[in-house]
Write a protein that holds these residues in place. Structure first.
Motif, PDB file in Angstrom:
ATOM      1  N   HIS A  45       6.258 -36.252   8.436  1.00 37.19           N
ATOM      2  CA  HIS A  45       5.364 -36.427   9.600  1.00 37.19           C
ATOM      3  C   HIS A  45       4.076 -37.128   9.157  1.00 37.19           C
ATOM      4  CE1 HIS A  45       7.729 -33.894  12.331  1.00 37.19           C
ATOM      5  NE2 HIS A  45       7.635 -32.842  11.537  1.00 37.19           N
ATOM      6  N   CYS A 149       6.049 -23.776   0.515  1.00 39.21           N
ATOM      7  CA  CYS A 149       5.788 -24.075   1.933  1.00 39.21           C
ATOM      8  C   CYS A 149       6.956 -23.599   2.799  1.00 39.21           C
ATOM      9  CB  CYS A 149       5.497 -25.548   2.177  1.00 39.21           C
ATOM     10  SG  CYS A 149       5.154 -25.857   3.927  1.00 39.21           S
ATOM     11  N   GLY A 175      17.797 -26.987   7.753  1.00 36.05           N
ATOM     12  CA  GLY A 175      17.285 -27.927   6.749  1.00 36.05           C
ATOM     13  C   GLY A 175      16.582 -27.133   5.664  1.00 36.05           C
ATOM     14  N   LEU A 177      13.590 -25.550   5.659  1.00 39.55           N
ATOM     15  CA  LEU A 177      13.112 -24.241   6.134  1.00 39.55           C
ATOM     16  C   LEU A 177      14.281 -23.363   6.567  1.00 39.55           C
ATOM     17  CD1 LEU A 177      10.355 -25.765   6.174  1.00 39.55           C
ATOM     18  CD2 LEU A 177       9.828 -24.560   8.280  1.00 39.55           C
ATOM     19  N   SER A 196      22.993 -25.210  14.613  1.00 38.13           N
ATOM     20  CA  SER A 196      22.828 -26.480  13.916  1.00 38.13           C
ATOM     21  C   SER A 196      23.466 -27.626  14.677  1.00 38.13           C
ATOM     22  CB  SER A 196      23.481 -26.351  12.528  1.00 38.13           C
ATOM     23  OG  SER A 196      23.536 -27.597  11.882  1.00 38.13           O
ATOM     24  N   VAL A 236      13.395 -26.926  13.870  1.00 39.16           N
ATOM     25  CA  VAL A 236      13.739 -28.338  14.095  1.00 39.16           C
ATOM     26  C   VAL A 236      12.485 -29.203  14.248  1.00 39.16           C
ATOM     27  CG1 VAL A 236      16.057 -27.990  15.068  1.00 39.16           C
ATOM     28  CG2 VAL A 236      14.082 -28.033  16.574  1.00 39.16           C
ATOM     29  N   VAL A 240      14.624 -30.728  21.471  1.00 39.50           N
ATOM     30  CA  VAL A 240      15.933 -30.174  21.841  1.00 39.50           C
ATOM     31  C   VAL A 240      15.828 -29.558  23.241  1.00 39.50           C
ATOM     32  CG1 VAL A 240      16.647 -29.739  19.450  1.00 39.50           C
ATOM     33  CG2 VAL A 240      15.446 -27.944  20.709  1.00 39.50           C
ATOM     34  N   VAL A 258       8.292 -22.902  14.384  1.00 43.44           N
ATOM     35  CA  VAL A 258       7.598 -23.345  13.165  1.00 43.44           C
ATOM     36  C   VAL A 258       7.785 -24.850  12.975  1.00 43.44           C
ATOM     37  CG1 VAL A 258       7.532 -21.127  11.947  1.00 43.44           C
ATOM     38  CG2 VAL A 258       9.517 -22.588  11.652  1.00 43.44           C
ATOM     39  N   VAL A 260       8.025 -28.775  14.115  1.00 39.70           N
ATOM     40  CA  VAL A 260       7.098 -29.522  14.970  1.00 39.70           C
ATOM     41  C   VAL A 260       7.839 -30.692  15.639  1.00 39.70           C
ATOM     42  CG1 VAL A 260       4.850 -30.664  15.067  1.00 39.70           C
ATOM     43  CG2 VAL A 260       5.305 -28.982  13.257  1.00 39.70           C
ATOM     44  N   ASN A 324      17.980 -36.692   7.423  1.00 40.99           N
ATOM     45  CA  ASN A 324      18.658 -35.383   7.462  1.00 40.99           C
ATOM     46  C   ASN A 324      19.858 -35.361   6.509  1.00 40.99           C
ATOM     47  OD1 ASN A 324      19.180 -32.725   8.210  1.00 40.99           O
ATOM     48  ND2 ASN A 324      20.190 -33.259  10.149  1.00 40.99           N
ATOM     49  N   PHE A 328      19.627 -28.742   0.298  1.00 45.75           N
ATOM     50  CA  PHE A 328      18.924 -28.674   1.547  1.00 45.75           C
ATOM     51  C   PHE A 328      17.444 -29.032   1.330  1.00 45.75           C
ATOM     52  CE2 PHE A 328      22.795 -26.499   2.566  1.00 45.75           C
ATOM     53  CZ  PHE A 328      23.006 -26.793   3.898  1.00 45.75           C
TER      54      PHE A 328
HETATM   55  P1  NAP Z   1      14.187 -30.696   7.325  1.00 39.89           P
HETATM   56  O1  NAP Z   1      14.582 -30.239   5.984  1.00 39.89           O
HETATM   57  O2  NAP Z   1      14.221 -32.147   7.657  1.00 39.89           O
HETATM   58  O3  NAP Z   1      15.057 -29.868   8.388  1.00 39.89           O
HETATM   59  C1  NAP Z   1      14.870 -30.009   9.779  1.00 39.89           C
HETATM   60  C2  NAP Z   1      16.195 -29.707  10.466  1.00 39.89           C
HETATM   61  O4  NAP Z   1      16.017 -29.922  11.873  1.00 39.89           O
HETATM   62  C3  NAP Z   1      17.322 -30.648  10.076  1.00 39.89           C
HETATM   63  O5  NAP Z   1      17.978 -30.290   8.901  1.00 39.89           O
HETATM   64  C4  NAP Z   1      18.239 -30.532  11.286  1.00 39.89           C
HETATM   65  O6  NAP Z   1      19.022 -29.343  11.175  1.00 39.89           O
HETATM   66  C5  NAP Z   1      17.272 -30.336  12.423  1.00 39.89           C
HETATM   67  N1  NAP Z   1      17.113 -31.616  13.111  1.00 39.89           N
HETATM   68  C6  NAP Z   1      16.599 -32.770  12.643  1.00 39.89           C
HETATM   69  N2  NAP Z   1      16.703 -33.750  13.551  1.00 39.89           N
HETATM   70  C7  NAP Z   1      17.297 -33.193  14.622  1.00 39.89           C
HETATM   71  C8  NAP Z   1      17.682 -33.691  15.905  1.00 39.89           C
HETATM   72  N3  NAP Z   1      17.449 -34.959  16.252  1.00 39.89           N
HETATM   73  N4  NAP Z   1      18.253 -32.828  16.765  1.00 39.89           N
HETATM   74  C9  NAP Z   1      18.478 -31.548  16.433  1.00 39.89           C
HETATM   75  N5  NAP Z   1      18.134 -31.027  15.222  1.00 39.89           N
HETATM   76  C10 NAP Z   1      17.558 -31.847  14.352  1.00 39.89           C
HETATM   77  O7  NAP Z   1      12.704 -30.238   7.661  1.00 39.89           O
HETATM   78  P2  NAP Z   1      11.900 -28.966   7.092  1.00 39.89           P
HETATM   79  O8  NAP Z   1      11.184 -29.352   5.856  1.00 39.89           O
HETATM   80  O9  NAP Z   1      12.759 -27.790   7.147  1.00 39.89           O
HETATM   81  O10 NAP Z   1      10.740 -28.854   8.213  1.00 39.89           O
HETATM   82  C11 NAP Z   1      11.102 -28.562   9.548  1.00 39.89           C
HETATM   83  C12 NAP Z   1       9.898 -28.623  10.460  1.00 39.89           C
HETATM   84  O11 NAP Z   1       9.019 -27.556  10.132  1.00 39.89           O
HETATM   85  C13 NAP Z   1       9.069 -29.889  10.372  1.00 39.89           C
HETATM   86  O12 NAP Z   1       8.695 -30.281  11.681  1.00 39.89           O
HETATM   87  C14 NAP Z   1       7.848 -29.465   9.573  1.00 39.89           C
HETATM   88  O13 NAP Z   1       6.716 -30.248   9.828  1.00 39.89           O
HETATM   89  C15 NAP Z   1       7.680 -28.063  10.081  1.00 39.89           C
HETATM   90  N6  NAP Z   1       6.897 -27.172   9.208  1.00 39.89           N
HETATM   91  C16 NAP Z   1       6.054 -26.309   9.827  1.00 39.89           C
HETATM   92  C17 NAP Z   1       5.324 -25.405   9.077  1.00 39.89           C
HETATM   93  C18 NAP Z   1       4.461 -24.402   9.758  1.00 39.89           C
HETATM   94  O14 NAP Z   1       3.579 -23.817   9.118  1.00 39.89           O
HETATM   95  N7  NAP Z   1       4.673 -24.137  11.032  1.00 39.89           N
HETATM   96  C19 NAP Z   1       5.431 -25.417   7.689  1.00 39.89           C
HETATM   97  C20 NAP Z   1       6.352 -26.287   7.086  1.00 39.89           C
HETATM   98  C21 NAP Z   1       7.072 -27.172   7.872  1.00 39.89           C
HETATM   99  P3  NAP Z   1      20.571 -29.357  11.613  1.00 39.89           P
HETATM  100  O15 NAP Z   1      21.202 -30.499  10.874  1.00 39.89           O
HETATM  101  O16 NAP Z   1      21.056 -28.022  11.187  1.00 39.89           O
HETATM  102  O17 NAP Z   1      20.579 -29.540  13.095  1.00 39.89           O
END
Ligand code: NAP
Ligand code: ZN
Length: 334
Positions: A45, A149, A175, A177, A196, A236, A240, A258, A260, A324, A328
């Protein structure tokens, strides 16, 4: 000594080699020689400037593990050569109500590791020692990095919402998280449903501890599972159909965000009113939660599935996360 890093100079551009002279070491600061840094989707991001909060040059990276190299004069509790980790938060005021309650993550003076400061895609970092956490011996450094994180971000809300034996939870998005959320929730005793959009993740999700797997593109299956979950933790980073997931919650159930998504989360009021459901958010976690999470992971066998890549291949690694394709979490080795 200058620090070697990789930086973005304009939104969405590739990262280039970048060198900088660190700020003088403050009394509470620590200098860490970085060995590993995970790639969180928040870095993606930032690289694309999707939140509009960047300062340039931007050195991303906030899942950092390394060795203590130097300590400021007032630092207590850390020693040179010790293995420590740093996450999204690099400091807080340590004086306000939330800080005194152990919720430093809610401090209005929170400073982030890689916004307005240079982050962890680098050979070293200088940061506030009070947000550098000793790594338990049972965790190797590549496994520890994503916990700083991704790990804390999913562990803290599971604890806060009392997830344990008898709870039924959904993890939306498997993913970085999400695959840790499955493991933590399973270790806490919950019945876990992985939600998923990637059917090829089914076997992995079940091996990680999920009891059920639902392909979210299969609307009929989502409907059949209706009203079964106490909590859905959404990780995610995409938009969605939120209404479909609210429908899976039991009365009084919570959708905890969590991840964004790019667009605002819009829902018809009746999808909450009917079952008295709620939508809440959660941001990383405070220092007590971070220490508890590291210890919990060490003793309960929670381990990220990690692909390691050299820091010099950072652009390839970033593309894999963006597409993606990471399984993981990709961790850069410095
Ligand atoms: P990641 O490894 O890229 O995983 C995100 C998952 O979201 C993907 O593996 C996929 O899972 C799903 N996804 C992605 N594109 C999609 C789509 N078009 N439609 C449906 N599902 C989709 O990311 P991450 O590092 O886990 O981070 C996830 C989010 O958490 C980010 O937005 C990040 O900024 C946020 N975050 C927030 C905090 C907080 O404090 N709140 C802290 C850290 C990260 P599937 O393949 O299983 O569908
Ligand atoms: Zn992150």
């Amino acid at each position: 000594m200058p620090i070697d890093a990789y930086a973005v100079h304009r939104p969405g551009q590739a990262l280039d080699r970048f060198q900088y002279d660190p700020e003088p070491l403050g009394p509470h600061d620590v200098e860490i020689e970085i060995t590993h840094c995970g790639i969180c989707h928040s870095d993606i991001h930032l690289i694309k400037n999707e939140w509009g909060i960047n300062e340039y040059p931007l050195v991303p990276g906030h899942e950092i593990v390394g060795m203590v190299r130097q300590l400021g004069g007032s630092v207590t509790g850390l020693r040179p050569g010790q293995r420590v980790g740093v996450g999204w938060q690099r400091s807080s005021c340590l004086e306000c109500g939330p800080c005194n309650d152990g919720d430093e993550n809610l401090c209005t003076h929170l400073e982030a590791t890689c916004i307005g400061h240079y982050g962890g895609y680098a050979s070293a970092i200088r940061t506030d020692s009070r947000f550098a956490f000793p790594i338990p011996d049972a965790l190797d450094s590549a496994s520890a990095a994503p916990l700083l994180c991704a790990g804390i971000t999913v562990f803290a809300p599971l604890r806060r919402h009392g997830i344990g034996r008898g709870s039924r939870i959904g993890v939306l998005g498997i993913g970085g998280l999400g695959h840790l959320a499955i493991q933590f929730a399973d270790a806490l005793g919950a019945e876990v449903t992985a939600l998923s959009s990637s059917p090829d993740k089914k076997m992995d999700a079940l091996k990680l501890g999920a009891d059920h797997f639902i392909d979210t593109s299969d609307g009929a299956k989502l409907k059949r599972a209706g009203r079964s979950l106490d909590l859905i933790l959404s990780t995610v980073s995409a938009d969605v159909e939120w209404v479909d997931f609210l429908a899976m919650l039991k009365p009084d159930g919570l959708l905890c965000l969590v991840g964004v998504p790019n667009r605002p989360v819009t829902i018809p009021a009746f999808s909450l009113i009917g079952g008295q459901k709620g939508i809440v958010g959660s941001a990383i976690g405070g220092r007590i939660a971070m220490r508890e999470m590291l210890e919990f992971a060490a003793t309960h066998g929670v381990r990220p599935r990690v692909e390691t890549m050299p820091l010099s291949q950072v652009n390839t690694a970033v593309s894999r996360v963006e597409e993606n394709k990471a399984r993981f979490r990709i961790v850069l080795e410095v």
